[in-house]
Scaffold this motif. Structure first.
Motif, PDB file in Angstrom:
ATOM      1  N   LYS A  35     -41.536   2.687  72.282  1.00 51.49           N
ATOM      2  CA  LYS A  35     -42.878   3.253  72.366  1.00 51.49           C
ATOM      3  C   LYS A  35     -43.030   4.069  73.651  1.00 51.49           C
ATOM      4  CE  LYS A  35     -46.674   1.057  70.973  1.00 51.49           C
ATOM      5  NZ  LYS A  35     -47.777   0.090  70.940  1.00 51.49           N
ATOM      6  N   ILE A  36     -42.511   3.553  74.751  1.00 49.97           N
ATOM      7  CA  ILE A  36     -42.581   4.270  76.027  1.00 49.97           C
ATOM      8  C   ILE A  36     -41.820   5.585  75.933  1.00 49.97           C
ATOM      9  CG2 ILE A  36     -41.879   4.207  78.455  1.00 49.97           C
ATOM     10  CD1 ILE A  36     -42.389   1.114  78.288  1.00 49.97           C
ATOM     11  N   ILE A  37     -40.626   5.535  75.368  1.00 51.37           N
ATOM     12  CA  ILE A  37     -39.794   6.734  75.222  1.00 51.37           C
ATOM     13  C   ILE A  37     -40.498   7.777  74.366  1.00 51.37           C
ATOM     14  CG2 ILE A  37     -37.644   7.627  74.233  1.00 51.37           C
ATOM     15  CD1 ILE A  37     -36.463   4.812  74.952  1.00 51.37           C
ATOM     16  N   ALA A  38     -41.149   7.317  73.309  1.00 48.74           N
ATOM     17  CA  ALA A  38     -41.819   8.232  72.380  1.00 48.74           C
ATOM     18  C   ALA A  38     -43.150   8.754  72.911  1.00 48.74           C
ATOM     19  CB  ALA A  38     -42.034   7.534  71.044  1.00 48.74           C
ATOM     20  N   GLY A  39     -43.591   8.229  74.057  1.00 46.35           N
ATOM     21  CA  GLY A  39     -44.848   8.686  74.616  1.00 46.35           C
ATOM     22  C   GLY A  39     -46.061   8.027  73.986  1.00 46.35           C
ATOM     23  N   GLY A  40     -45.852   6.888  73.342  1.00 43.97           N
ATOM     24  CA  GLY A  40     -46.959   6.161  72.733  1.00 43.97           C
ATOM     25  C   GLY A  40     -47.800   5.455  73.779  1.00 43.97           C
ATOM     26  N   GLY A  41     -48.884   4.859  73.345  1.00 48.60           N
ATOM     27  CA  GLY A  41     -49.764   4.149  74.255  1.00 48.60           C
ATOM     28  C   GLY A  41     -49.216   2.778  74.624  1.00 48.60           C
ATOM     29  N   TYR A  42     -49.315   2.444  75.882  1.00 50.45           N
ATOM     30  CA  TYR A  42     -48.883   1.137  76.365  1.00 50.45           C
ATOM     31  C   TYR A  42     -49.558   0.881  77.704  1.00 50.45           C
ATOM     32  CZ  TYR A  42     -45.763   4.044  79.153  1.00 50.45           C
ATOM     33  OH  TYR A  42     -45.267   4.998  80.000  1.00 50.45           O
ATOM     34  N   ALA A  43     -49.644  -0.376  78.081  1.00 52.28           N
ATOM     35  CA  ALA A  43     -50.252  -0.740  79.360  1.00 52.28           C
ATOM     36  C   ALA A  43     -49.176  -0.800  80.441  1.00 52.28           C
ATOM     37  CB  ALA A  43     -50.936  -2.098  79.245  1.00 52.28           C
ATOM     38  N   VAL A  44     -49.438  -0.132  81.557  1.00 58.87           N
ATOM     39  CA  VAL A  44     -48.534  -0.208  82.700  1.00 58.87           C
ATOM     40  C   VAL A  44     -48.954  -1.422  83.518  1.00 58.87           C
ATOM     41  CG1 VAL A  44     -47.699   0.934  84.779  1.00 58.87           C
ATOM     42  CG2 VAL A  44     -48.205   2.288  82.730  1.00 58.87           C
ATOM     43  N   THR A  45     -48.064  -2.387  83.589  1.00 60.58           N
ATOM     44  CA  THR A  45     -48.340  -3.621  84.315  1.00 60.58           C
ATOM     45  C   THR A  45     -47.342  -3.770  85.458  1.00 60.58           C
ATOM     46  OG1 THR A  45     -46.835  -4.959  82.970  1.00 60.58           O
ATOM     47  CG2 THR A  45     -49.134  -4.728  82.185  1.00 60.58           C
ATOM     48  N   PRO A  46     -47.643  -4.600  86.437  1.00 61.41           N
ATOM     49  CA  PRO A  46     -46.667  -4.839  87.506  1.00 61.41           C
ATOM     50  C   PRO A  46     -45.329  -5.361  86.965  1.00 61.41           C
ATOM     51  CG  PRO A  46     -48.810  -5.663  88.164  1.00 61.41           C
ATOM     52  CD  PRO A  46     -48.917  -5.275  86.711  1.00 61.41           C
ATOM     53  N   GLN A  47     -45.385  -6.202  85.934  1.00 63.86           N
ATOM     54  CA  GLN A  47     -44.154  -6.728  85.353  1.00 63.86           C
ATOM     55  C   GLN A  47     -43.335  -5.617  84.695  1.00 63.86           C
ATOM     56  OE1 GLN A  47     -47.228  -8.069  84.672  1.00 63.86           O
ATOM     57  NE2 GLN A  47     -47.085  -9.914  85.916  1.00 63.86           N
ATOM     58  N   LEU A  48     -44.008  -4.701  84.008  1.00 58.65           N
ATOM     59  CA  LEU A  48     -43.308  -3.583  83.370  1.00 58.65           C
ATOM     60  C   LEU A  48     -42.657  -2.701  84.416  1.00 58.65           C
ATOM     61  CD1 LEU A  48     -42.516  -1.921  80.895  1.00 58.65           C
ATOM     62  CD2 LEU A  48     -44.751  -0.791  81.035  1.00 58.65           C
ATOM     63  N   VAL A  49     -43.377  -2.393  85.480  1.00 58.50           N
ATOM     64  CA  VAL A  49     -42.825  -1.553  86.545  1.00 58.50           C
ATOM     65  C   VAL A  49     -41.587  -2.208  87.140  1.00 58.50           C
ATOM     66  CG1 VAL A  49     -43.261  -0.608  88.851  1.00 58.50           C
ATOM     67  CG2 VAL A  49     -44.990  -0.377  87.053  1.00 58.50           C
ATOM     68  N   SER A  50     -41.671  -3.492  87.444  1.00 59.90           N
ATOM     69  CA  SER A  50     -40.524  -4.205  88.024  1.00 59.90           C
ATOM     70  C   SER A  50     -39.345  -4.242  87.060  1.00 59.90           C
ATOM     71  CB  SER A  50     -40.916  -5.623  88.412  1.00 59.90           C
ATOM     72  OG  SER A  50     -41.847  -5.614  89.460  1.00 59.90           O
ATOM     73  N   ALA A  51     -39.622  -4.495  85.786  1.00 62.15           N
ATOM     74  CA  ALA A  51     -38.560  -4.564  84.788  1.00 62.15           C
ATOM     75  C   ALA A  51     -37.873  -3.207  84.622  1.00 62.15           C
ATOM     76  CB  ALA A  51     -39.123  -5.048  83.454  1.00 62.15           C
ATOM     77  N   VAL A  52     -38.642  -2.133  84.554  1.00 61.52           N
ATOM     78  CA  VAL A  52     -38.064  -0.794  84.420  1.00 61.52           C
ATOM     79  C   VAL A  52     -37.203  -0.473  85.644  1.00 61.52           C
ATOM     80  CG1 VAL A  52     -38.607   1.675  84.346  1.00 61.52           C
ATOM     81  CG2 VAL A  52     -39.794   0.088  82.827  1.00 61.52           C
ATOM     82  N   ALA A  53     -37.684  -0.823  86.812  1.00 57.80           N
ATOM     83  CA  ALA A  53     -36.905  -0.589  88.033  1.00 57.80           C
ATOM     84  C   ALA A  53     -35.560  -1.315  87.966  1.00 57.80           C
ATOM     85  CB  ALA A  53     -37.695  -1.031  89.261  1.00 57.80           C
ATOM     86  N   GLU A  54     -35.582  -2.558  87.535  1.00 60.33           N
ATOM     87  CA  GLU A  54     -34.334  -3.333  87.408  1.00 60.33           C
ATOM     88  C   GLU A  54     -33.416  -2.706  86.368  1.00 60.33           C
ATOM     89  OE1 GLU A  54     -33.099  -6.152  89.035  1.00 60.33           O
ATOM     90  OE2 GLU A  54     -34.736  -5.724  90.435  1.00 60.33           O
ATOM     91  N   GLY A  55     -33.976  -2.316  85.232  1.00 61.60           N
ATOM     92  CA  GLY A  55     -33.181  -1.742  84.151  1.00 61.60           C
ATOM     93  C   GLY A  55     -32.525  -0.431  84.523  1.00 61.60           C
ATOM     94  N   LEU A  56     -33.218   0.362  85.328  1.00 60.34           N
ATOM     95  CA  LEU A  56     -32.676   1.657  85.744  1.00 60.34           C
ATOM     96  C   LEU A  56     -31.885   1.586  87.047  1.00 60.34           C
ATOM     97  CD1 LEU A  56     -35.708   4.013  85.000  1.00 60.34           C
ATOM     98  CD2 LEU A  56     -33.613   3.718  83.649  1.00 60.34           C
ATOM     99  N   GLY A  57     -32.011   0.466  87.753  1.00 60.14           N
ATOM    100  CA  GLY A  57     -31.334   0.356  89.043  1.00 60.14           C
ATOM    101  C   GLY A  57     -31.968   1.245  90.094  1.00 60.14           C
ATOM    102  N   VAL A  58     -33.298   1.348  90.038  1.00 57.20           N
ATOM    103  CA  VAL A  58     -34.069   2.205  90.942  1.00 57.20           C
ATOM    104  C   VAL A  58     -35.043   1.316  91.712  1.00 57.20           C
ATOM    105  CG1 VAL A  58     -35.721   4.123  90.999  1.00 57.20           C
ATOM    106  CG2 VAL A  58     -33.888   4.140  89.336  1.00 57.20           C
ATOM    107  N   GLU A  59     -35.371   1.698  92.944  1.00 55.04           N
ATOM    108  CA  GLU A  59     -36.329   0.915  93.718  1.00 55.04           C
ATOM    109  C   GLU A  59     -37.671   0.825  92.987  1.00 55.04           C
ATOM    110  OE1 GLU A  59     -36.709   2.090  97.825  1.00 55.04           O
ATOM    111  OE2 GLU A  59     -34.618   2.735  97.839  1.00 55.04           O
TER     112      GLU A  59
END
Length: 103
Positions: A26-50
């Motif tokens: 859904k995120i990749i497709a540009g759909g609606g989703y809630a940006v949460t602190p957990q999502l931000v942290s998880a994406v950072a871990e998944g991408l290996g980015v701060e």
């Protein structure tokens, strides 16, 4: 990296939460989703980015900044201060480009 592989790698280190494959799609497709602190942290871990870089990017995306607006002014200065210029992370860009082509 597939969306399934990314979802498995994207785990918030504080809570253990990770986005589902469908949320990642859904995120990749540009759909609606809630940006949460957990999502931000998880994406950072998944991408290996701060985490701070992902948080700044998420904020800029949510409020609707375009590429042109990010080339100057305060948003661009923030990105430079965080060290989040596009050329600084080839891995994240390659993943995003692959997902974009799959969407």
């Amino acid at each position: 990296m597939s969306t399934r592989e990314f979802s498995a790698a994207a785990v918030d280190p504080e809570t253990g939460w990770s986005p589902s494959k469908s949320l990642t799609a859904k995120i990749i497709a540009g759909g609606g989703y809630a940006v949460t602190p957990q999502l931000v942290s998880a994406v950072a871990e998944g991408l290996g980015v701060e985490r701070e870089i992902v948080a700044a990017a998420a904020h800029l995306q949510v409020i609707g900044y375009t590429d042109a607006e990010l080339s100057g002014g305060a948003p661009a200065k923030l990105i430079r201060v965080l060290g989040a210029e596009a050329e600084s992370d080839d891995k994240a860009r390659a993943i995003a480009e692959r997902w974009d082509s799959e969407a």
